[in-house]
Motif scaffolding. Structure first.
Motif, mmCIF file in Angstrom:
data_model
loop_
_atom_site.group_PDB
_atom_site.id
_atom_site.type_symbol
_atom_site.label_atom_id
_atom_site.label_comp_id
_atom_site.label_asym_id
_atom_site.label_seq_id
_atom_site.Cartn_x
_atom_site.Cartn_y
_atom_site.Cartn_z
ATOM 1 N N MET A 25 0.829 -1.210 0.000
ATOM 2 C CA MET A 25 0.000 0.000 0.000
ATOM 3 C C MET A 25 0.864 1.261 0.000
ATOM 4 O O MET A 25 0.552 2.237 -0.674
ATOM 5 C CB MET A 25 -0.968 -0.007 1.192
ATOM 6 N N ARG A 26 1.954 1.234 0.742
ATOM 7 C CA ARG A 26 2.863 2.389 0.772
ATOM 8 C C ARG A 26 3.452 2.633 -0.616
ATOM 9 O O ARG A 26 3.535 3.768 -1.082
ATOM 10 C CB ARG A 26 3.979 2.130 1.789
ATOM 11 N N ILE A 27 3.866 1.567 -1.281
ATOM 12 C CA ILE A 27 4.467 1.697 -2.610
ATOM 13 C C ILE A 27 3.438 2.188 -3.629
ATOM 14 O O ILE A 27 3.731 3.068 -4.443
ATOM 15 C CB ILE A 27 5.127 0.367 -3.035
ATOM 16 N N VAL A 28 2.233 1.655 -3.573
ATOM 17 C CA VAL A 28 1.174 2.081 -4.500
ATOM 18 C C VAL A 28 0.836 3.555 -4.278
ATOM 19 O O VAL A 28 0.633 4.313 -5.232
ATOM 20 C CB VAL A 28 -0.077 1.178 -4.357
ATOM 21 N N GLU A 29 0.813 3.984 -3.019
ATOM 22 C CA GLU A 29 0.547 5.393 -2.696
ATOM 23 C C GLU A 29 1.610 6.308 -3.329
ATOM 24 O O GLU A 29 1.284 7.346 -3.915
ATOM 25 C CB GLU A 29 0.535 5.562 -1.180
ATOM 26 N N VAL A 30 2.861 5.909 -3.232
ATOM 27 C CA VAL A 30 3.948 6.688 -3.831
ATOM 28 C C VAL A 30 3.808 6.687 -5.355
ATOM 29 O O VAL A 30 3.974 7.722 -6.005
ATOM 30 C CB VAL A 30 5.330 6.142 -3.397
ATOM 31 N N GLN A 31 3.491 5.542 -5.917
ATOM 32 C CA GLN A 31 3.326 5.438 -7.368
ATOM 33 C C GLN A 31 2.195 6.338 -7.864
ATOM 34 O O GLN A 31 2.335 7.010 -8.883
ATOM 35 C CB GLN A 31 3.041 3.987 -7.759
ATOM 36 N N GLU A 32 1.092 6.382 -7.122
ATOM 37 C CA GLU A 32 -0.031 7.235 -7.521
ATOM 38 C C GLU A 32 0.351 8.713 -7.461
ATOM 39 O O GLU A 32 -0.077 9.505 -8.284
ATOM 40 C CB GLU A 32 -1.253 6.955 -6.648
ATOM 41 N N LYS A 33 1.175 9.068 -6.496
ATOM 42 C CA LYS A 33 1.593 10.469 -6.324
ATOM 43 C C LYS A 33 2.621 10.890 -7.374
ATOM 44 O O LYS A 33 2.555 11.995 -7.905
ATOM 45 C CB LYS A 33 2.157 10.659 -4.919
ATOM 46 N N THR A 34 3.590 10.030 -7.669
ATOM 47 C CA THR A 34 4.702 10.406 -8.539
ATOM 48 C C THR A 34 4.555 9.922 -9.983
ATOM 49 O O THR A 34 5.244 10.426 -10.868
ATOM 50 C CB THR A 34 6.033 9.843 -7.997
ATOM 51 N N GLY A 35 3.745 8.913 -10.199
ATOM 52 C CA GLY A 35 3.603 8.352 -11.541
ATOM 53 C C GLY A 35 4.554 7.202 -11.822
ATOM 54 O O GLY A 35 4.533 6.619 -12.896
ATOM 55 N N PHE A 36 5.410 6.871 -10.855
ATOM 56 C CA PHE A 36 6.327 5.730 -10.990
ATOM 57 C C PHE A 36 6.713 5.270 -9.582
ATOM 58 O O PHE A 36 6.428 5.943 -8.597
ATOM 59 C CB PHE A 36 7.566 6.096 -11.814
ATOM 60 N N VAL A 37 7.343 4.111 -9.514
ATOM 61 C CA VAL A 37 7.786 3.580 -8.221
ATOM 62 C C VAL A 37 9.286 3.818 -8.092
ATOM 63 O O VAL A 37 10.078 3.203 -8.807
ATOM 64 C CB VAL A 37 7.494 2.066 -8.084
#
Length: 194
Positions: free
Chosen positions: A23-35
């Motif tokens: 969930m933490r990684i998906v949250e970052v991905q949604e914010k930045t557009g990449f992981v």
């Protein structure tokens, strides 16, 4: 041509990670557009991932006498001194964005003494570099110099803690040969199209 590996250690698949980490990684991905690669490479060890990011957030997301850009300056300068490619590139991108200055990250990474920053910020970075590379040599005069620039004792703790934490981060990134995401290289260098 295959992309270079992002770590010399196994990189777990997102779907195989514990829920809180995924969930933490998906949250970052949604914010930045990449992981950012730091998330998936450090997820190799779940407990250490949690501890790392808990301390990261405690240092980098708190309110205090340092701006977000100044916190990132500390990371970039000390990462430059520690030859950490990942942190120079990734945090350089964040610094450019927070500072709204496309030049500052490269200057700070190479030689903060010549960077277009304030004397206060140069004093902050001199202290951070000393913590990162020569902490045994710290003395009262180092603290006095920062106080003369308006830093409180709590600010000085923050400067030192960020430098110390990222010394660990730099060494782990170098240990595992963590590769910066290509996206970081251009971030904050040119204005976004409106």
């Amino acid at each position: 041509m295959t992309a270079p590996a992002i770590s010399r250690y196994p990189v777990p698949k997102l779907e195989d990670l514990p829920d809180d980490i995924r969930m933490r990684i998906v949250e970052v991905q949604e914010k930045t557009g990449f992981v950012p690669n730091v998330f998936v490479t450090l997820a190799h060890r779940s407990d250490e991932f949690r501890a790392f990011f808990a301390y990261h957030d405690a240092l980098m997301l708190k309110e205090g006498g340092l701006t977000k850009a100044e916190r990132e300056m500390i990371v970039v300068a000390t990462s430059g001194a520690n030859d950490c490619l990942y942190c120079i590139v990734a945090h350089g991108a964040i610094l450019r964005i927070y500072a709204k200055n496309p030049l500052v990250a490269d200057q700070v990474a190479v030689n903060y003494r010549k960077a277009d920053i304030t004397p206060r910020q140069k004093a902050m970075l001199a202290f951070a570099i000393k913590v990162s590379l020569h902490s045994v040599e710290l003395e009262d005069a180092d603290f006095t110099a920062l106080r003369a620039h308006g830093f409180s004792d709590e600010d000085i703790w923050d400067i030192g803690a960020i430098a110390a934490f990222f010394a660990l981060s730099n060494r782990m990134a170098n240990l595992i040969t963590m590769r910066p995401n290509d996206e970081f290289y251009l971030m904050g260098r040119v204005p976004k199209a409106k």
